[in-house]
Scaffold this motif. Structure first.
Motif, PDB file in Angstrom:
ATOM      1  N   SER A  20     -99.394 -18.698  36.363  1.00  0.00           N
ATOM      2  CA  SER A  20    -100.134 -19.938  36.133  1.00  0.00           C
ATOM      3  C   SER A  20    -100.439 -20.089  34.646  1.00  0.00           C
ATOM      4  O   SER A  20    -101.394 -20.754  34.272  1.00  0.00           O
ATOM      5  CB  SER A  20    -101.424 -19.941  36.958  1.00  0.00           C
ATOM      6  N   ASP A  21     -99.623 -19.490  33.819  1.00  0.00           N
ATOM      7  CA  ASP A  21     -99.829 -19.530  32.378  1.00  0.00           C
ATOM      8  C   ASP A  21     -99.479 -20.920  31.841  1.00  0.00           C
ATOM      9  O   ASP A  21     -98.311 -21.304  31.837  1.00  0.00           O
ATOM     10  CB  ASP A  21     -98.957 -18.466  31.704  1.00  0.00           C
ATOM     11  N   PRO A  22    -100.473 -21.694  31.370  1.00  0.00           N
ATOM     12  CA  PRO A  22    -100.197 -23.056  30.895  1.00  0.00           C
ATOM     13  C   PRO A  22     -99.353 -23.094  29.626  1.00  0.00           C
ATOM     14  O   PRO A  22     -98.834 -24.145  29.267  1.00  0.00           O
ATOM     15  CB  PRO A  22    -101.588 -23.638  30.654  1.00  0.00           C
ATOM     16  N   LYS A  23     -99.181 -21.962  28.952  1.00  0.00           N
ATOM     17  CA  LYS A  23     -98.339 -21.927  27.761  1.00  0.00           C
ATOM     18  C   LYS A  23     -96.864 -22.135  28.124  1.00  0.00           C
ATOM     19  O   LYS A  23     -96.078 -22.553  27.292  1.00  0.00           O
ATOM     20  CB  LYS A  23     -98.496 -20.599  27.010  1.00  0.00           C
ATOM     21  N   SER A  55     -97.041 -26.859  31.096  1.00  0.00           N
ATOM     22  CA  SER A  55     -98.341 -27.509  31.190  1.00  0.00           C
ATOM     23  C   SER A  55     -98.432 -28.456  32.388  1.00  0.00           C
ATOM     24  O   SER A  55     -99.517 -28.737  32.864  1.00  0.00           O
ATOM     25  CB  SER A  55     -98.655 -28.270  29.900  1.00  0.00           C
ATOM     26  N   ASP A  56     -97.286 -28.925  32.891  1.00  0.00           N
ATOM     27  CA  ASP A  56     -97.306 -29.852  34.014  1.00  0.00           C
ATOM     28  C   ASP A  56     -97.251 -29.163  35.376  1.00  0.00           C
ATOM     29  O   ASP A  56     -97.305 -29.808  36.401  1.00  0.00           O
ATOM     30  CB  ASP A  56     -96.170 -30.868  33.890  1.00  0.00           C
ATOM     31  N   GLU A 105     -99.060 -26.286  37.800  1.00  0.00           N
ATOM     32  CA  GLU A 105    -100.205 -25.393  37.971  1.00  0.00           C
ATOM     33  C   GLU A 105     -99.755 -23.952  38.172  1.00  0.00           C
ATOM     34  O   GLU A 105    -100.324 -23.028  37.614  1.00  0.00           O
ATOM     35  CB  GLU A 105    -101.035 -25.862  39.168  1.00  0.00           C
ATOM     36  N   ASN A 117    -102.420 -13.321  34.746  1.00  0.00           N
ATOM     37  CA  ASN A 117    -102.023 -14.574  35.386  1.00  0.00           C
ATOM     38  C   ASN A 117    -100.828 -14.433  36.309  1.00  0.00           C
ATOM     39  O   ASN A 117    -100.328 -15.416  36.818  1.00  0.00           O
ATOM     40  CB  ASN A 117    -101.707 -15.632  34.325  1.00  0.00           C
TER      41      ASN A 117
END
Length: 181
Positions: free
Chosen positions: A79-82, A85-86, A88, A175
């Motif tokens: 779930s690493d937004p790096k 980003s779109d 989850e 994560n």
């Protein structure tokens, strides 16, 4: 070869399977290479079979990949937004210990896709694995882990691997749900 390019499909667009191969899970999914660039334009379909993980592009009928479970050395939910980003959550997969990695962003349920891959991976053990060997990749006695400065918790650990690099690994792994493939 761990990744096989799939160019043939059944007339209904599904993958051509082996004689005793069965699909256990499907989902709409986008495939991203190790460069995090999407393969194809509009995503495709993920087929988790009891023998392979297969992804077929939605538009280009000659674009698709198949990976057998013995080549899939690691798979995890991240779930690493790096990374994306779109999304989850997404699947991270690694082929071989020094091989390619790729990402699958599913439409429905990443947890179910992950569980299907875990279950089918267990059905296809490595014939060279005797089942009693320790996981050498994550062993603190692994020279790579020692070189990267991972701190050992063993009482007989040397000073060479007693550095602060462990915090970086803990953060990266926090994560991810890891499962050896």
């Amino acid at each position: 070869m761990p990744i096989i390019k799939v160019k043939n499909r059944n007339t209904d667009g599904t993958p051509v399977l082996g004689a005793d191969e069965k699909v256990v899970y499907t989902d709409e999914a986008s495939w991203y290479g190790s460069d995090k660039k999407q393969v194809g334009e509009d995503g495709g379909v993920l087929y988790v079979t009891d023998k392979n993980v297969i992804w077929l592009d939605a538009k280009n009928k000659e674009l698709g990949y198949s990976i057998d479970y013995r080549s899939l050395t690691m798979h995890a939910i991240s779930s690493d937004p790096k990374h994306f980003s779109d999304a989850e959550k997404f699947l991270y997969c690694q082929i071989g210990f020094e091989g390619e990695d790729f990402y699958l962003v599913t439409k429905k349920d990443v947890e179910k896709a992950y569980e299907a891959i875990c279950t089918c991976s267990e059905l296809n053990p490595d014939p060279e694995d005797d089942g009693e060997a320790e996981n050498e990749l994550f062993s603190l006695e692994n020279p790579i882990m020692m070189r990267e400065g991972i701190q050992s918790t063993r009482p007989d650990a040397t000073e060479n691997n007693q550095t602060s690099g462990k915090d970086d690994v803990d953060e990266k792994m926090a994560n991810m749900k890891l499962r050896e493939g």
